[in-house]
Structure formats: C-alpha cells, structure tokens
Motif scaffolding. Structure first.
Motif, PDB file in Angstrom:
ATOM      1  N   LYS A  98       0.831  -1.210   0.000  1.00  0.00           N
ATOM      2  CA  LYS A  98       0.000   0.000   0.000  1.00  0.00           C
ATOM      3  C   LYS A  98       0.867   1.262   0.000  1.00  0.00           C
ATOM      4  N   GLY A  99       0.607   2.138  -0.952  1.00  0.00           N
ATOM      5  CA  GLY A  99       1.297   3.416  -1.032  1.00  0.00           C
ATOM      6  C   GLY A  99       2.707   3.348  -1.585  1.00  0.00           C
ATOM      7  N   LYS A 100       3.131   2.204  -2.047  1.00  0.00           N
ATOM      8  CA  LYS A 100       4.480   2.076  -2.620  1.00  0.00           C
ATOM      9  C   LYS A 100       4.449   1.041  -3.737  1.00  0.00           C
ATOM     10  N   ILE A 101       5.531   0.988  -4.489  1.00  0.00           N
ATOM     11  CA  ILE A 101       5.636   0.010  -5.578  1.00  0.00           C
ATOM     12  C   ILE A 101       6.515  -1.143  -5.120  1.00  0.00           C
ATOM     13  N   VAL A 102       5.999  -2.356  -5.263  1.00  0.00           N
ATOM     14  CA  VAL A 102       6.769  -3.566  -4.989  1.00  0.00           C
ATOM     15  C   VAL A 102       6.760  -4.395  -6.269  1.00  0.00           C
ATOM     16  N   PHE A 103       7.949  -4.813  -6.692  1.00  0.00           N
ATOM     17  CA  PHE A 103       8.083  -5.609  -7.916  1.00  0.00           C
ATOM     18  C   PHE A 103       8.239  -7.082  -7.564  1.00  0.00           C
ATOM     19  N   ILE A 182       9.579   3.294 -17.294  1.00  0.00           N
ATOM     20  CA  ILE A 182       8.429   2.543 -16.780  1.00  0.00           C
ATOM     21  C   ILE A 182       8.158   2.919 -15.324  1.00  0.00           C
ATOM     22  N   VAL A 183       9.215   3.008 -14.526  1.00  0.00           N
ATOM     23  CA  VAL A 183       9.067   3.368 -13.109  1.00  0.00           C
ATOM     24  C   VAL A 183       8.432   4.751 -12.969  1.00  0.00           C
ATOM     25  N   LYS A 184       8.839   5.666 -13.825  1.00  0.00           N
ATOM     26  CA  LYS A 184       8.266   7.020 -13.811  1.00  0.00           C
ATOM     27  C   LYS A 184       6.754   6.952 -14.067  1.00  0.00           C
ATOM     28  N   GLN A 185       6.351   6.149 -15.042  1.00  0.00           N
ATOM     29  CA  GLN A 185       4.922   5.987 -15.352  1.00  0.00           C
ATOM     30  C   GLN A 185       4.181   5.324 -14.197  1.00  0.00           C
ATOM     31  N   LEU A 186       4.798   4.327 -13.587  1.00  0.00           N
ATOM     32  CA  LEU A 186       4.165   3.634 -12.448  1.00  0.00           C
ATOM     33  C   LEU A 186       3.994   4.574 -11.266  1.00  0.00           C
ATOM     34  N   ASN A 187       5.009   5.397 -11.003  1.00  0.00           N
ATOM     35  CA  ASN A 187       4.902   6.370  -9.907  1.00  0.00           C
ATOM     36  C   ASN A 187       3.813   7.390 -10.179  1.00  0.00           C
ATOM     37  N   SER A 188       3.659   7.770 -11.438  1.00  0.00           N
ATOM     38  CA  SER A 188       2.597   8.702 -11.805  1.00  0.00           C
ATOM     39  C   SER A 188       1.225   8.075 -11.549  1.00  0.00           C
TER      40      SER A 188
END
Length: 193
Positions: A98-103, A182-188
């Motif tokens: 929640k609230g973060k990206i986990v790969f 891709i990370v930039k898009q995911l953060n957006s």
C-alpha cells in the motif's frame, strides 16, 4: 502497487529486478517463494507423487533436479503447476504494498494466470540469440534453453496481456533507461491512485 515482472526463460527478468532493487524498490522473487512452498510437507508430497524420488533429496524437494524433470514432460509440469501455483499466489497476496511500488519477478505469471494479482505487469523481452548467450553463461545448453522456453506462452500472447514491454537486447544503459521510464509511469499512476 504490486507490479509483476515476467518474460521467457533467460530474458533478463532478474537483471531488471536487480536494477529496480538497486534504486531502492522492494523486489520479490516468486521462485524463492516457490522454494519455501516446497519445504512444506504437502507440497513435497505432491512433487514426489508427480515426479518420484528423482525430484527428491533426503526427503526434501531438490529444485535443480525438479527443474530438469519438469521441463521434459508437459503433462507432469501442468500437474506440478496446479499443485504449487495456488500456494505461491497465496504468498504473493500477502505482500504489503500500500502506497508504494513492490516488484515481483514471476517467470510463469501468465501461464499460471496470476495477472489478476498485479496492478501492472512488465514483460521482459530478449531475442533467442541473446537468451542463449545468457543461458550458456549460466551453464545451460542451447537445447535446454529452447526446451524451457517451449513450455512458456508465446511472446505474442504475453505482449497482449502486459502493461509494459522492456527489451533487454541492448546495453545495460539502454535497459536501465527503459526501466526508469516505466518506473516514472508507475509512480505517476500511484500518485493519481
């Protein structure tokens, strides 16, 4: 946000996961989850029932031997996946994100129909030539690489299901640049979320 990383055998999934990990993102390896699952008595019993003693060592699953056996018999591999994938999926569902990206690196993500577990999926792509080069460096023959890849879903089918495609045929710098985009898009997406 839970993001799956998948792709054919020796396509560069682990290298991409390592790049993301070096940027401070949490990365999880579904193969490591599977190895923990194999330590459970029920899973070990299932493996022994499907592949016999050849997949076992001292009463435990020998994952190296299992891989060799599994990728020679499509019917047995299917039975193994039916027994193990739900257990792996159950562990993936427990990952806090929640609230973060986990790969999460999942080699057979589409084959196991796990895409619904993820908010986004990155498909890592490499040419067969590059895969053979990588695989040989890891001790696999071209024949073994081809055989393992033949058990995976075709690139065209996977591409239709993926949210992002990341090619690993170029330099590390080129791969890193694609990963950063891709990370930039995911953060957006996460910020809008």
């Amino acid at each position: 946000m839970l993001v799956g990383i998948t792709g054919n055998f020796v396509s560069g999934k682990s290298a991409v996961a390592a790049m993301l990990g070096s940027r401070g993102y949490r990365t999880v390896d579904a193969d490591a989850i599977a190895k923990n699952v194999y330590r459970k008595k029920g899973a070990a019993k299932s493996v022994a029932g499907i592949f016999g003693k050849g997949a076992m060592a001292r009463g435990k699953v020998d994952t190296t031997a299992l891989a060799k056996l599994a990728f020679t018999d499509a019917a047995k591999l299917k039975r193994l996946n039916r027994a193990v994938h739900p257990l792996v999926a159950s562990e993936i569902k427990k990952i806090l994100h929640k609230g973060k990206i986990v790969f999460v690196e999942v080699p057979l993500l589409f084959e196991a129909r796990m895409e619904s577990l993820f908010d986004s999926v990155i498909l890592v792509k490499s040419s067969l030539k590059k895969a053979i080069e990588r695989g040989r460096a890891r001790g696999f023959s071209a024949r073994e690489i081809g055989r393992r890849r033949s058990f995976q879903q075709s690139w065209k089918k996977s591409k239709k299901k993926a949210d992002f495609v990341l090619g690993t045929g170029g330099t590390k710098a080129e791969t890193k640049k694609q990963a950063e985009k891709i990370v930039k898009q995911l953060n957006s997406i996460l910020r809008k979320g």
